[in-house]
Design a protein around this motif. Structure first.
Motif, PDB file in Angstrom:
ATOM      1  N   GLY A 154       0.829  -1.280   0.020  1.00  0.00           N
ATOM      2  CA  GLY A 154       0.178   0.006  -0.173  1.00  0.00           C
ATOM      3  C   GLY A 154       0.700   1.175  -0.043  1.00  0.00           C
ATOM      4  N   MET A 155       2.092   1.193   0.534  1.00  0.00           N
ATOM      5  CA  MET A 155       2.999   2.286   0.256  1.00  0.00           C
ATOM      6  C   MET A 155       3.760   2.639  -0.951  1.00  0.00           C
ATOM      7  N   SER A 156       3.614   1.491  -1.656  1.00  0.00           N
ATOM      8  CA  SER A 156       4.358   1.752  -3.148  1.00  0.00           C
ATOM      9  C   SER A 156       3.712   3.056  -3.871  1.00  0.00           C
ATOM     10  N   GLY A 157       4.473   4.051  -4.348  1.00  0.00           N
ATOM     11  CA  GLY A 157       4.198   5.066  -4.791  1.00  0.00           C
ATOM     12  C   GLY A 157       4.312   6.293  -3.895  1.00  0.00           C
ATOM     13  N   SER A 158       4.715   6.176  -2.863  1.00  0.00           N
ATOM     14  CA  SER A 158       5.085   7.116  -1.839  1.00  0.00           C
ATOM     15  C   SER A 158       6.365   8.036  -2.184  1.00  0.00           C
ATOM     16  N   PRO A 159       6.209   9.155  -1.760  1.00  0.00           N
ATOM     17  CA  PRO A 159       7.481  10.206  -2.163  1.00  0.00           C
ATOM     18  C   PRO A 159       8.479   9.743  -1.165  1.00  0.00           C
ATOM     19  N   VAL A 160       9.609  10.043  -1.542  1.00  0.00           N
ATOM     20  CA  VAL A 160      10.850   9.797  -0.499  1.00  0.00           C
ATOM     21  C   VAL A 160      11.535  11.228  -0.743  1.00  0.00           C
ATOM     22  N   ILE A 169      10.847   7.628  -5.485  1.00  0.00           N
ATOM     23  CA  ILE A 169       9.585   7.192  -5.217  1.00  0.00           C
ATOM     24  C   ILE A 169       9.770   5.810  -4.588  1.00  0.00           C
ATOM     25  N   LEU A 170       9.131   5.372  -3.574  1.00  0.00           N
ATOM     26  CA  LEU A 170       9.183   4.172  -2.993  1.00  0.00           C
ATOM     27  C   LEU A 170       8.666   3.094  -3.903  1.00  0.00           C
ATOM     28  N   ILE A 171       9.340   2.156  -3.973  1.00  0.00           N
ATOM     29  CA  ILE A 171       8.681   1.128  -5.217  1.00  0.00           C
ATOM     30  C   ILE A 171       8.518  -0.342  -4.405  1.00  0.00           C
ATOM     31  N   MET A 172       9.259  -0.796  -3.618  1.00  0.00           N
ATOM     32  CA  MET A 172       8.970  -2.134  -3.041  1.00  0.00           C
ATOM     33  C   MET A 172       9.899  -2.310  -1.802  1.00  0.00           C
ATOM     34  N   THR A 178      14.836  -3.506   4.256  1.00  0.00           N
ATOM     35  CA  THR A 178      15.242  -2.890   3.189  1.00  0.00           C
ATOM     36  C   THR A 178      13.880  -2.191   2.136  1.00  0.00           C
ATOM     37  N   LEU A 179      13.819  -0.871   1.890  1.00  0.00           N
ATOM     38  CA  LEU A 179      12.939  -0.496   0.958  1.00  0.00           C
ATOM     39  C   LEU A 179      13.638  -0.006  -0.395  1.00  0.00           C
ATOM     40  N   TYR A 180      13.113  -0.422  -1.504  1.00  0.00           N
ATOM     41  CA  TYR A 180      14.005   0.197  -2.815  1.00  0.00           C
ATOM     42  C   TYR A 180      13.050   1.239  -3.107  1.00  0.00           C
ATOM     43  N   SER A 181      13.733   2.119  -3.811  1.00  0.00           N
ATOM     44  CA  SER A 181      13.251   3.370  -4.505  1.00  0.00           C
ATOM     45  C   SER A 181      14.099   3.731  -5.724  1.00  0.00           C
TER      46      SER A 181
END
Length: 186
Positions: A154-160, A169-172, A178-181
């Motif tokens: 649900g957070m995919s698409g969030s701004p970093v 943009i947060l991707i996965m 770890t969070l990838y952007s």
């Protein structure tokens, strides 16, 4: 929540996007406005959707008050998409900023993880790795996970954000840490 937190995380520019598909399935992600009629999100959240709906706040989500948007551009490889507002209006936006951040730089995330229902989850995290020097990279940089969220669906698409501007943009999510952007520069 204090006005300072709302302003720091640009919470009035970050929304819930719901994608509806021909088979009746629905998915949800986060998106954010970059102008008075354009919204940025992750491509995988909105790709092949029959219709897209954006809720401008948690209260709008509960009240089922939404604006209609249309998919106008997507890049599957970078996993970014641009949506255009069809009905409704947006008053606030987040400035895009092309920069390279170093390891251990503090950045801000804010989105709508499904585990939190329809509530925003603002958090401070750190850059843990960058891939700007690699031409074959799949992601631009990675950031640490927060202790306040365990599943980032649900957070995919969030701004970093860094210094009040969007740098990626947060991707996965990968694993437990770890969070990838993808960066705005890419």
């Amino acid at each position: 929540m204090s006005i300072a937190v709302i302003e720091k995380f640009k919470m009035d520019s970050i929304y819930i996007v719901k994608s509806s598909f021909s088979d009746g399935k629905e998915t949800r992600g986060t998106c954010f406005s970059i102008s008075d009629n354009l919204i940025l999100t992750a491509h995988h959240v909105v790709a092949n959707a029959k219709s897209l709906t954006v809720f401008l706040s948690s209260d709008d989500y509960v009240a089922e008050k939404s604006i209609e948007v249309e998919y106008v551009y997507g890049n599957e490889k970078l996993d970014v998409a641009i949506l255009e507002v069809v009905t409704g209006s947006i008053c606030n936006s987040i400035e895009l900023y092309k920069t390279v951040v170093s390891l251990d730089s503090e950045v801000q995330l804010c989105g709508y993880p499904v585990e939190k229902g329809h509530y925003q989850a603002p958090m401070k995290v750190e850059v843990t790795n960058t891939f700007a020097h690699m031409a074959s990279k799949e992601f631009s940089f990675e950031v640490s996970q927060s202790t306040t969220v365990s599943h980032y669906k649900g957070m995919s698409g969030s701004p970093v954000m860094y210094d009040g501007r969007c740098i990626g943009i947060l991707i996965m999510q990968q694993g437990e840490n770890t969070l990838y952007s993808v960066s705005i520069d890419d």
